[in-house]
Design an enzyme around this catalytic site. Sequence first.
Site, PDB file in Angstrom:
ATOM      1  N   LYS A  28      -8.619  10.847  -7.376  1.00 56.37           N
ATOM      2  CA  LYS A  28      -8.225  10.507  -6.001  1.00 56.37           C
ATOM      3  C   LYS A  28      -6.710  10.316  -5.879  1.00 56.37           C
ATOM      4  CE  LYS A  28     -10.864   6.877  -6.153  1.00 56.37           C
ATOM      5  NZ  LYS A  28     -11.443   7.013  -7.512  1.00 56.37           N
ATOM      6  N   THR A  29      -6.143   9.526  -6.792  1.00 60.50           N
ATOM      7  CA  THR A  29      -4.699   9.278  -6.723  1.00 60.50           C
ATOM      8  C   THR A  29      -3.931  10.572  -6.941  1.00 60.50           C
ATOM      9  OG1 THR A  29      -5.125   7.095  -7.649  1.00 60.50           O
ATOM     10  CG2 THR A  29      -2.838   7.820  -7.629  1.00 60.50           C
ATOM     11  N   ASP A  82      -3.106   3.070  -2.430  1.00 59.10           N
ATOM     12  CA  ASP A  82      -3.865   3.441  -3.623  1.00 59.10           C
ATOM     13  C   ASP A  82      -4.797   2.318  -4.076  1.00 59.10           C
ATOM     14  OD1 ASP A  82      -4.558   5.233  -5.608  1.00 59.10           O
ATOM     15  OD2 ASP A  82      -3.126   4.395  -7.024  1.00 59.10           O
ATOM     16  N   ASP A  83      -6.033   2.671  -4.382  1.00 62.89           N
ATOM     17  CA  ASP A  83      -7.027   1.682  -4.841  1.00 62.89           C
ATOM     18  C   ASP A  83      -7.068   0.493  -3.882  1.00 62.89           C
ATOM     19  OD1 ASP A  83      -8.136   2.867  -7.070  1.00 62.89           O
ATOM     20  OD2 ASP A  83      -6.561   2.139  -8.411  1.00 62.89           O
ATOM     21  N   LYS A 110      -4.313   1.153  12.743  1.00 64.85           N
ATOM     22  CA  LYS A 110      -4.647   1.355  14.159  1.00 64.85           C
ATOM     23  C   LYS A 110      -3.407   1.584  15.022  1.00 64.85           C
ATOM     24  CE  LYS A 110      -8.924  -1.258  13.868  1.00 64.85           C
ATOM     25  NZ  LYS A 110      -9.515  -2.569  13.961  1.00 64.85           N
ATOM     26  N   LYS A 182     -10.857  12.239 -15.634  1.00 69.14           N
ATOM     27  CA  LYS A 182     -10.116  11.382 -16.575  1.00 69.14           C
ATOM     28  C   LYS A 182     -10.861  11.263 -17.904  1.00 69.14           C
ATOM     29  CE  LYS A 182      -7.848   6.893 -16.498  1.00 69.14           C
ATOM     30  NZ  LYS A 182      -7.621   5.719 -15.647  1.00 69.14           N
TER      31      LYS A 182
HETATM   32  N1  ATP Z   1      -7.072  18.303 -10.245  1.00 67.84           N
HETATM   33  C1  ATP Z   1      -6.682  17.783 -11.406  1.00 67.84           C
HETATM   34  N2  ATP Z   1      -6.270  18.581 -12.392  1.00 67.84           N
HETATM   35  C2  ATP Z   1      -5.882  18.058 -13.577  1.00 67.84           C
HETATM   36  N3  ATP Z   1      -5.860  16.753 -13.875  1.00 67.84           N
HETATM   37  C3  ATP Z   1      -6.250  15.901 -12.940  1.00 67.84           C
HETATM   38  C4  ATP Z   1      -6.689  16.365 -11.648  1.00 67.84           C
HETATM   39  N4  ATP Z   1      -7.042  15.285 -10.919  1.00 67.84           N
HETATM   40  C5  ATP Z   1      -6.832  14.204 -11.709  1.00 67.84           C
HETATM   41  N5  ATP Z   1      -6.367  14.574 -12.905  1.00 67.84           N
HETATM   42  C6  ATP Z   1      -6.064  13.645 -14.010  1.00 67.84           C
HETATM   43  O1  ATP Z   1      -7.182  12.782 -14.177  1.00 67.84           O
HETATM   44  C7  ATP Z   1      -6.756  11.426 -14.388  1.00 67.84           C
HETATM   45  C8  ATP Z   1      -7.416  10.508 -13.386  1.00 67.84           C
HETATM   46  O2  ATP Z   1      -6.957  10.826 -12.087  1.00 67.84           O
HETATM   47  P1  ATP Z   1      -6.668   9.715 -10.989  1.00 67.84           P
HETATM   48  O3  ATP Z   1      -5.919   8.540 -11.532  1.00 67.84           O
HETATM   49  O4  ATP Z   1      -6.093  10.436  -9.833  1.00 67.84           O
HETATM   50  O5  ATP Z   1      -8.162   9.218 -10.646  1.00 67.84           O
HETATM   51  P2  ATP Z   1      -8.614   8.122  -9.603  1.00 67.84           P
HETATM   52  O6  ATP Z   1      -9.865   8.631  -8.990  1.00 67.84           O
HETATM   53  O7  ATP Z   1      -7.503   7.765  -8.680  1.00 67.84           O
HETATM   54  O8  ATP Z   1      -8.940   6.878 -10.540  1.00 67.84           O
HETATM   55  P3  ATP Z   1      -8.959   5.295 -10.191  1.00 67.84           P
HETATM   56  O9  ATP Z   1      -9.988   5.108  -9.117  1.00 67.84           O
HETATM   57  O10 ATP Z   1      -9.381   4.685 -11.498  1.00 67.84           O
HETATM   58  O11 ATP Z   1      -7.587   4.915  -9.778  1.00 67.84           O
HETATM   59  C9  ATP Z   1      -5.242  11.430 -14.315  1.00 67.84           C
HETATM   60  O12 ATP Z   1      -4.760  11.414 -15.646  1.00 67.84           O
HETATM   61  C10 ATP Z   1      -4.889  12.732 -13.634  1.00 67.84           C
HETATM   62  O13 ATP Z   1      -3.664  13.232 -14.095  1.00 67.84           O
END
Ligand code: ATP
Length: 225
Positions: A28-29, A82-83, A110, A182
């Site tokens: 997501k991030t 984020d989060d 809003k 991840k």
């Molecule tokens: N499309 C993608 N291609 C390659 N690597 C990715 C991709 N999306 C995410 N990643 C990698 O996967 C890992 C987790 O991604 P991310 O932190 O965005 O997840 P998240 O859903 O935000 O997690 P959390 O909810 O724990 O914050 C990171 O190391 C990121 O670099």
Amino acid sequence: MFLVEQVKVSERSPPVTCLLHGPSGSGKTALAATIGIDSDFPYIKIVSAEAMNGLQESKKCAHITKVFEDAYKSPQSIVILDDIERLLEYTEIGPRFSNEILQTLLNFLKQSPPEGSKLLVIGTTSEVTFLKAVGLRKAFSVTYSSPLLRTEDANKVLKQLNVFSEDDIEEASKALNDIPIKQLYFLIEMAARRDGRSKETIYTRKEKLSITHFLDCLEEVTEDI
Ligand SMILES: Nc1ncnc2c1ncn2[C@@H]1O[C@H](COP(=O)(O)OP(=O)(O)OP(=O)(O)O)[C@@H](O)[C@H]1O
């Protein structure tokens, strides 16, 4: 990038708001950050729990307010929350959260940006049920669910990473289903260590990863869950 285009053509109105929800580590991030990087907007800011670590509740609200007020000074901006559950100091036990921070976020979700300023707000969360319960989910106009990797997705990622030989890519992806991206990186790095190799050697494709170690690591990780 549809969202970015939508912001560009929007008339003066509430900000365009999008919530990305899904399991932890599903990307997501990374997706929110990619939207920010690929846009040509002059102001992009991430509000994260890490950046507000150690601040009192009122200081956190002041920090969030400053981010939005700075965004309002720019013709086009993106604010990433984020989060969100961590921004709200949510704990499952209780459950507890900060109502002051919640009200601050609701207000900015809003509120229309001033004339001449267009804003996209992207929120991320692994706790969509909690957000729904406190009325935050419906404050977002669009929601998008960030999926786990299925076998065919894992296959595509492994082909791109190119850390296995061709036959091993097929075998590894068949063993993977419904895992966060991840966790896939974690398994690759765990298997590399077990192989006595650094992750850099593997990611730079100087050497291929052993499928046996990878499958062993997968089994161990799955057993732990
Ligand atoms: N499309 C993608 N291609 C390659 N690597 C990715 C991709 N999306 C995410 N990643 C990698 O996967 C890992 C987790 O991604 P991310 O932190 O965005 O997840 P998240 O859903 O935000 O997690 P959390 O909810 O724990 O914050 C990171 O190391 C990121 O670099």
